[in-house]
Design a protein around this motif. Structure first.
Motif, PDB file in Angstrom:
ATOM      1  N   HIS A   1      -6.372  -2.571  -4.845  1.00  0.00           N
ATOM      2  CA  HIS A   1      -6.057  -1.143  -4.866  1.00  0.00           C
ATOM      3  C   HIS A   1      -5.313  -0.743  -6.135  1.00  0.00           C
ATOM      4  O   HIS A   1      -5.245   0.450  -6.447  1.00  0.00           O
ATOM      5  CB  HIS A   1      -5.198  -0.760  -3.648  1.00  0.00           C
TER       6      HIS A   1
ATOM      7  N   HIS B   1       0.827  -1.212   0.000  1.00  0.00           N
ATOM      8  CA  HIS B   1       0.000   0.000   0.000  1.00  0.00           C
ATOM      9  C   HIS B   1       0.861   1.262   0.000  1.00  0.00           C
ATOM     10  O   HIS B   1       0.632   2.189   0.779  1.00  0.00           O
ATOM     11  CB  HIS B   1      -0.949  -0.001   1.202  1.00  0.00           C
TER      12      HIS B   1
ATOM     13  N   GLN C   1     -11.449   4.797  -2.290  1.00  0.00           N
ATOM     14  CA  GLN C   1     -10.776   4.540  -1.021  1.00  0.00           C
ATOM     15  C   GLN C   1     -11.678   4.872   0.151  1.00  0.00           C
ATOM     16  O   GLN C   1     -11.702   4.146   1.153  1.00  0.00           O
ATOM     17  CB  GLN C   1      -9.485   5.347  -0.951  1.00  0.00           C
TER      18      GLN C   1
ATOM     19  N   ASP D   1      -1.035   1.868  -2.976  1.00  0.00           N
ATOM     20  CA  ASP D   1      -2.348   2.060  -2.373  1.00  0.00           C
ATOM     21  C   ASP D   1      -3.357   2.561  -3.396  1.00  0.00           C
ATOM     22  O   ASP D   1      -4.564   2.411  -3.200  1.00  0.00           O
ATOM     23  CB  ASP D   1      -2.257   3.050  -1.207  1.00  0.00           C
ATOM     24  N   ARG D   2      -2.856   3.157  -4.464  1.00  0.00           N
ATOM     25  CA  ARG D   2      -3.718   3.558  -5.576  1.00  0.00           C
ATOM     26  C   ARG D   2      -2.861   3.638  -6.841  1.00  0.00           C
ATOM     27  O   ARG D   2      -1.719   4.087  -6.813  1.00  0.00           O
ATOM     28  CB  ARG D   2      -4.406   4.899  -5.303  1.00  0.00           C
TER      29      ARG D   2
ATOM     30  N   SER E   1     -14.087   2.135   0.505  1.00  0.00           N
ATOM     31  CA  SER E   1     -13.440   0.950   1.054  1.00  0.00           C
ATOM     32  C   SER E   1     -13.263   1.070   2.557  1.00  0.00           C
ATOM     33  O   SER E   1     -13.510   0.111   3.303  1.00  0.00           O
ATOM     34  CB  SER E   1     -12.084   0.737   0.377  1.00  0.00           C
ATOM     35  N   ARG E   2     -12.836   2.246   3.013  1.00  0.00           N
ATOM     36  CA  ARG E   2     -12.661   2.435   4.459  1.00  0.00           C
ATOM     37  C   ARG E   2     -13.985   2.293   5.192  1.00  0.00           C
ATOM     38  O   ARG E   2     -14.056   1.670   6.262  1.00  0.00           O
ATOM     39  CB  ARG E   2     -12.038   3.808   4.724  1.00  0.00           C
TER      40      ARG E   2
END
Length: 249
Positions: free
Chosen positions: A80, A10, A157, A44-45, A160-161
């Motif tokens: 991700h 990530h 994101q 992470d992206r 997702s969180r």
């Protein structure tokens, strides 16, 4: 020499210590590896091969150095960073690895996965995964301007969180029934994956034979409620006799 496996790093601007640790890993243990497998979520992206972030450049360059030395590096898409393409492979020298894939690991057929497909009890996530892995959906997103894709990545994101915060952890873990199903489907008895951030070495019987599932550690250095036993980074080293998870961060 050994084959090394990592996942769920990530890497991002918000976690410079993790990036530094991974660069040290590439300059250290990876230099003597027979091969390196990155089983998803290296970044992470990743919004497209045409738009790497400035903080990604040292990692891309270090991967190129490693592959130029003749050390094969295989990269699997994660949940991700599912937008890697041919340019990423050309720039780094890494080879993209389908999820799932079976390799011959020192004479043992071994199934490699990111791991999210194994979380079959999380029906909402599986619907999301099917959408974002659809080539038509990906082509549509990659055709959008970079600034639009950046906004989409932030939105995904945030979703997702919220998803992981509000859902039972057991639902987001792998299903043992699904594990056994994919092992049977590929006629193997050894599985290596990441995704769950729950490093472990599970042994069980499958149709009367000993089987094992090795879960790789994630590399988050802070702020991850799913960390287990304070293991905040590491890699799996597999040789002819055994596989061991070694701490790094």
């Amino acid at each position: 020499m050994a084959s090394l496996f990592v996942s769920d790093l990530h890497l991002c601007a918000e976690q410079p210590a993790t990036t530094a640790a991974f660069l040290a890993f590439l300059a250290g243990p990876a230099q003597t590896a027979e091969e390196l497998y990155i089983l998803g979520d290296l970044f992470d992206r990743w919004i497209g091969d045409d738009a790497p972030q400035p903080e990604d450049q040292p990692v891309l360059a270090a991967l190129r150095v490693l592959t130029d030395r003749g050390i094969p590096v295989w990269v699997m898409h994660g949940n991700h960073d599912f937008l890697y393409g041919a340019r990423f492979s050309a720039d780094t020298g890494c080879r993209l690895l389908p999820d799932p894939s079976v390799i011959d690991l020192y004479g043992t057929p071994t199934l490699l996965m990111h791991g999210d497909l194994l979380c079959s009890d999380d029906v909402a996530y599986q619907r999301f995964r099917k959408m974002v892995r659809d080539p038509a959906w990906q082509a549509e997103q990659l055709a959008k301007p970079v600034v639009v894709r950046q906004g989409l990545a932030r939105d995904l994101q945030a979703q997702s969180r919220a998803h992981t915060t509000n859902k039972d952890q057991a639902i987001m873990d792998v299903s043992q029934a699904e594990v056994e199903s994919v092992l049977r489907a590929h006629s193997v008895y050894q599985l290596i994956h990441g995704h769950t951030h729950r490093p472990a070495h599970h042994r069980f019987l499958l149709d009367g034979r000993e089987a094992q599932r090795i879960v790789l550690p994630n590399w988050r250095t802070q702020g991850d409620a799913r960390e287990k036993d304070n293991m905040r980074g590491g890699y799996l080293a597999c040789g002819e006799k055994e596989c061991r998870i070694l701490g790094w961060v």
